[in-house]
Design a protein around this motif. Sequence first.
Motif, PDB file in Angstrom:
ATOM      1  N   PRO A 196       0.803  -1.231   0.000  1.00 38.49           N
ATOM      2  CA  PRO A 196       0.000   0.000   0.000  1.00 38.49           C
ATOM      3  C   PRO A 196       0.831   1.275   0.000  1.00 38.49           C
ATOM      4  O   PRO A 196       0.343   2.343  -0.367  1.00 38.49           O
ATOM      5  CB  PRO A 196      -0.822  -0.114   1.299  1.00 38.49           C
ATOM      6  CG  PRO A 196      -0.840  -1.575   1.605  1.00 38.49           C
ATOM      7  CD  PRO A 196       0.466  -2.107   1.121  1.00 38.49           C
ATOM      8  N   SER A 197       2.110   1.170   0.390  1.00 40.21           N
ATOM      9  CA  SER A 197       2.955   2.359   0.524  1.00 40.21           C
ATOM     10  C   SER A 197       3.129   3.117  -0.788  1.00 40.21           C
ATOM     11  O   SER A 197       3.392   4.321  -0.783  1.00 40.21           O
ATOM     12  CB  SER A 197       4.327   1.971   1.069  1.00 40.21           C
ATOM     13  OG  SER A 197       5.004   1.118   0.161  1.00 40.21           O
ATOM     14  N   TYR A 198       3.003   2.423  -1.926  1.00 37.38           N
ATOM     15  CA  TYR A 198       3.272   3.114  -3.183  1.00 37.38           C
ATOM     16  C   TYR A 198       2.251   4.208  -3.479  1.00 37.38           C
ATOM     17  O   TYR A 198       2.469   5.052  -4.342  1.00 37.38           O
ATOM     18  CB  TYR A 198       3.370   2.130  -4.359  1.00 37.38           C
ATOM     19  CG  TYR A 198       2.062   1.527  -4.831  1.00 37.38           C
ATOM     20  CD1 TYR A 198       1.213   2.219  -5.698  1.00 37.38           C
ATOM     21  CD2 TYR A 198       1.693   0.248  -4.442  1.00 37.38           C
ATOM     22  CE1 TYR A 198       0.031   1.651  -6.143  1.00 37.38           C
ATOM     23  CE2 TYR A 198       0.516  -0.329  -4.888  1.00 37.38           C
ATOM     24  CZ  TYR A 198      -0.312   0.379  -5.730  1.00 37.38           C
ATOM     25  OH  TYR A 198      -1.483  -0.180  -6.171  1.00 37.38           O
ATOM     26  N   MET A 199       1.127   4.218  -2.744  1.00 37.18           N
ATOM     27  CA  MET A 199       0.134   5.267  -2.925  1.00 37.18           C
ATOM     28  C   MET A 199       0.381   6.461  -2.007  1.00 37.18           C
ATOM     29  O   MET A 199      -0.274   7.500  -2.147  1.00 37.18           O
ATOM     30  CB  MET A 199      -1.276   4.710  -2.659  1.00 37.18           C
ATOM     31  CG  MET A 199      -1.718   3.659  -3.651  1.00 37.18           C
ATOM     32  SD  MET A 199      -1.761   4.259  -5.359  1.00 37.18           S
ATOM     33  CE  MET A 199      -3.080   5.477  -5.254  1.00 37.18           C
ATOM     34  N   GLU A 200       1.320   6.331  -1.071  1.00 35.11           N
ATOM     35  CA  GLU A 200       1.609   7.433  -0.148  1.00 35.11           C
ATOM     36  C   GLU A 200       2.438   8.502  -0.843  1.00 35.11           C
ATOM     37  O   GLU A 200       3.386   8.206  -1.563  1.00 35.11           O
ATOM     38  CB  GLU A 200       2.338   6.901   1.087  1.00 35.11           C
ATOM     39  CG  GLU A 200       1.504   5.912   1.901  1.00 35.11           C
ATOM     40  CD  GLU A 200       2.262   5.320   3.074  1.00 35.11           C
ATOM     41  OE1 GLU A 200       3.369   5.834   3.369  1.00 35.11           O
ATOM     42  OE2 GLU A 200       1.767   4.360   3.676  1.00 35.11           O
ATOM     43  N   ASP A 201       2.096   9.765  -0.598  1.00 31.65           N
ATOM     44  CA  ASP A 201       2.723  10.875  -1.316  1.00 31.65           C
ATOM     45  C   ASP A 201       4.232  10.939  -1.099  1.00 31.65           C
ATOM     46  O   ASP A 201       4.995  11.171  -2.045  1.00 31.65           O
ATOM     47  CB  ASP A 201       2.092  12.205  -0.884  1.00 31.65           C
ATOM     48  CG  ASP A 201       0.665  12.365  -1.390  1.00 31.65           C
ATOM     49  OD1 ASP A 201       0.285  11.614  -2.313  1.00 31.65           O
ATOM     50  OD2 ASP A 201      -0.063  13.226  -0.853  1.00 31.65           O
ATOM     51  N   ASP A 202       4.689  10.735   0.156  1.00 35.11           N
ATOM     52  CA  ASP A 202       6.119  10.867   0.419  1.00 35.11           C
ATOM     53  C   ASP A 202       6.915   9.754  -0.247  1.00 35.11           C
ATOM     54  O   ASP A 202       8.034   9.981  -0.737  1.00 35.11           O
ATOM     55  CB  ASP A 202       6.402  10.895   1.929  1.00 35.11           C
ATOM     56  CG  ASP A 202       5.877   9.671   2.649  1.00 35.11           C
ATOM     57  OD1 ASP A 202       4.930   9.034   2.135  1.00 35.11           O
ATOM     58  OD2 ASP A 202       6.410   9.338   3.730  1.00 35.11           O
ATOM     59  N   ILE A 203       6.351   8.553  -0.308  1.00 32.80           N
ATOM     60  CA  ILE A 203       7.016   7.440  -0.987  1.00 32.80           C
ATOM     61  C   ILE A 203       7.059   7.697  -2.485  1.00 32.80           C
ATOM     62  O   ILE A 203       8.092   7.515  -3.137  1.00 32.80           O
ATOM     63  CB  ILE A 203       6.305   6.102  -0.700  1.00 32.80           C
ATOM     64  CG1 ILE A 203       6.250   5.823   0.801  1.00 32.80           C
ATOM     65  CG2 ILE A 203       6.998   4.965  -1.442  1.00 32.80           C
ATOM     66  CD1 ILE A 203       7.587   5.687   1.470  1.00 32.80           C
ATOM     67  N   ARG A 204       5.943   8.158  -3.039  1.00 29.98           N
ATOM     68  CA  ARG A 204       5.889   8.408  -4.486  1.00 29.98           C
ATOM     69  C   ARG A 204       6.840   9.544  -4.882  1.00 29.98           C
ATOM     70  O   ARG A 204       7.461   9.494  -5.941  1.00 29.98           O
ATOM     71  CB  ARG A 204       4.461   8.745  -4.906  1.00 29.98           C
ATOM     72  CG  ARG A 204       4.280   8.820  -6.430  1.00 29.98           C
ATOM     73  CD  ARG A 204       4.478   7.453  -7.094  1.00 29.98           C
ATOM     74  NE  ARG A 204       3.397   6.567  -6.778  1.00 29.98           N
ATOM     75  CZ  ARG A 204       2.229   6.543  -7.431  1.00 29.98           C
ATOM     76  NH1 ARG A 204       2.023   7.349  -8.450  1.00 29.98           N
ATOM     77  NH2 ARG A 204       1.304   5.682  -7.082  1.00 29.98           N
ATOM     78  N   MET A 205       6.974  10.546  -4.047  1.00 29.63           N
ATOM     79  CA  MET A 205       7.917  11.627  -4.348  1.00 29.63           C
ATOM     80  C   MET A 205       9.345  11.078  -4.465  1.00 29.63           C
ATOM     81  O   MET A 205      10.104  11.475  -5.343  1.00 29.63           O
ATOM     82  CB  MET A 205       7.855  12.702  -3.261  1.00 29.63           C
ATOM     83  CG  MET A 205       6.629  13.593  -3.323  1.00 29.63           C
ATOM     84  SD  MET A 205       6.577  14.795  -1.964  1.00 29.63           S
ATOM     85  CE  MET A 205       8.076  15.734  -2.304  1.00 29.63           C
ATOM     86  N   GLU A 206       9.673  10.137  -3.585  1.00 33.62           N
ATOM     87  CA  GLU A 206      11.026   9.565  -3.597  1.00 33.62           C
ATOM     88  C   GLU A 206      11.232   8.657  -4.807  1.00 33.62           C
ATOM     89  O   GLU A 206      12.279   8.712  -5.463  1.00 33.62           O
ATOM     90  CB  GLU A 206      11.272   8.797  -2.296  1.00 33.62           C
ATOM     91  CG  GLU A 206      12.702   8.369  -2.086  1.00 33.62           C
ATOM     92  CD  GLU A 206      13.665   9.533  -1.960  1.00 33.62           C
ATOM     93  OE1 GLU A 206      14.857   9.333  -2.284  1.00 33.62           O
ATOM     94  OE2 GLU A 206      13.246  10.633  -1.556  1.00 33.62           O
ATOM     95  N   THR A 207      10.249   7.802  -5.112  1.00 34.61           N
ATOM     96  CA  THR A 207      10.399   6.918  -6.275  1.00 34.61           C
ATOM     97  C   THR A 207      10.386   7.716  -7.575  1.00 34.61           C
ATOM     98  O   THR A 207      11.049   7.345  -8.542  1.00 34.61           O
ATOM     99  CB  THR A 207       9.307   5.836  -6.312  1.00 34.61           C
ATOM    100  OG1 THR A 207       8.010   6.446  -6.319  1.00 34.61           O
ATOM    101  CG2 THR A 207       9.420   4.910  -5.110  1.00 34.61           C
ATOM    102  N   ASN A 208       9.631   8.807  -7.610  1.00 36.13           N
ATOM    103  CA  ASN A 208       9.654   9.677  -8.792  1.00 36.13           C
ATOM    104  C   ASN A 208      11.050  10.239  -9.028  1.00 36.13           C
ATOM    105  O   ASN A 208      11.505  10.366 -10.165  1.00 36.13           O
ATOM    106  CB  ASN A 208       8.675  10.842  -8.623  1.00 36.13           C
ATOM    107  CG  ASN A 208       7.228  10.412  -8.751  1.00 36.13           C
ATOM    108  OD1 ASN A 208       6.938   9.289  -9.157  1.00 36.13           O
ATOM    109  ND2 ASN A 208       6.317  11.301  -8.385  1.00 36.13           N
ATOM    110  N   LYS A 209      11.725  10.571  -7.948  1.00 36.97           N
ATOM    111  CA  LYS A 209      13.044  11.193  -8.041  1.00 36.97           C
ATOM    112  C   LYS A 209      14.128  10.189  -8.394  1.00 36.97           C
ATOM    113  O   LYS A 209      14.976  10.445  -9.253  1.00 36.97           O
ATOM    114  CB  LYS A 209      13.385  11.872  -6.708  1.00 36.97           C
ATOM    115  CG  LYS A 209      14.754  12.499  -6.659  1.00 36.97           C
ATOM    116  CD  LYS A 209      15.012  13.093  -5.278  1.00 36.97           C
ATOM    117  CE  LYS A 209      16.427  13.646  -5.169  1.00 36.97           C
ATOM    118  NZ  LYS A 209      16.688  14.178  -3.793  1.00 36.97           N
ATOM    119  N   THR A 210      14.120   9.024  -7.737  1.00 39.70           N
ATOM    120  CA  THR A 210      15.252   8.097  -7.864  1.00 39.70           C
ATOM    121  C   THR A 210      15.046   6.988  -8.889  1.00 39.70           C
ATOM    122  O   THR A 210      16.006   6.515  -9.491  1.00 39.70           O
ATOM    123  CB  THR A 210      15.555   7.427  -6.511  1.00 39.70           C
ATOM    124  OG1 THR A 210      14.410   6.679  -6.090  1.00 39.70           O
ATOM    125  CG2 THR A 210      15.878   8.469  -5.444  1.00 39.70           C
ATOM    126  N   GLY A 211      13.812   6.518  -9.051  1.00 40.87           N
ATOM    127  CA  GLY A 211      13.592   5.357  -9.902  1.00 40.87           C
ATOM    128  C   GLY A 211      14.200   4.113  -9.286  1.00 40.87           C
ATOM    129  O   GLY A 211      14.358   4.023  -8.055  1.00 40.87           O
TER     130      GLY A 211
END
Length: 239
Positions: free
Chosen positions: A40-55
Amino acid sequence: MKEQLYTIPVNDEFDKDCECPVCGMYHSLQEAAVDFTMGPSYMEDDIRMETNKTGFCDKHVKLLYKNQNRLGLALILQTHTEQVIKNAEKLARGGRAPGGLFKKRETSGVKAYMDDLDASCYICNRMANTFERYLVTIFYLYGSDETFRKKFAACKGFCNRHYAMLYEMAPRQLSGRDCEEFTAVLNRVYIENLKRVRDDLEWFVDKFDHMHVNDPWKNSKDALQRTIQKLNSVPADTL
């Protein structure tokens, strides 16, 4: 003491019959990080911000794909791709740095960004701190727990990568005679057990000769898998 939080997983891996306890620690962390990322974490804004940045690095994006949550991965990669497009468009508008025949051209913003992107990974970052603590805990236990010292000395050694890590870290974690003793034991268990696996692999090869077709396999049936772990840090039970 904070280190106590890490002693159980470290001891658990050294209790197992495996070719590299550190590989076990790493891969347990890796599985947990993949499960967390695709939960479920992939829907959290702070997690998505990090994955958007790093891949993700090549290895971990493959593991994410195998996780079977294809929709979750698609959503993560969709917004990451949008971020890459936004950054690439901005950098491309900046053009190339000036250069000439005798003037060294600086690395372009596009190339530097793509290099950084290629070297970054959310899974690697998530694992890094805990894995470092596991390694430090090995030295903590070695210096404070006689039972662990005996366990360390009796283990089946380590893969090349993790042998080198422990060898390099030893002077920063132990001093004087403790460091010398640890290094001597580390060298012994690594080399002796690498030779053991080599001998098993040699018999595995010999078994394909018709002269040995009726001879017992001894300990060589899984020698190829165990050799791969020693050389490439891939646990035999994951092959």
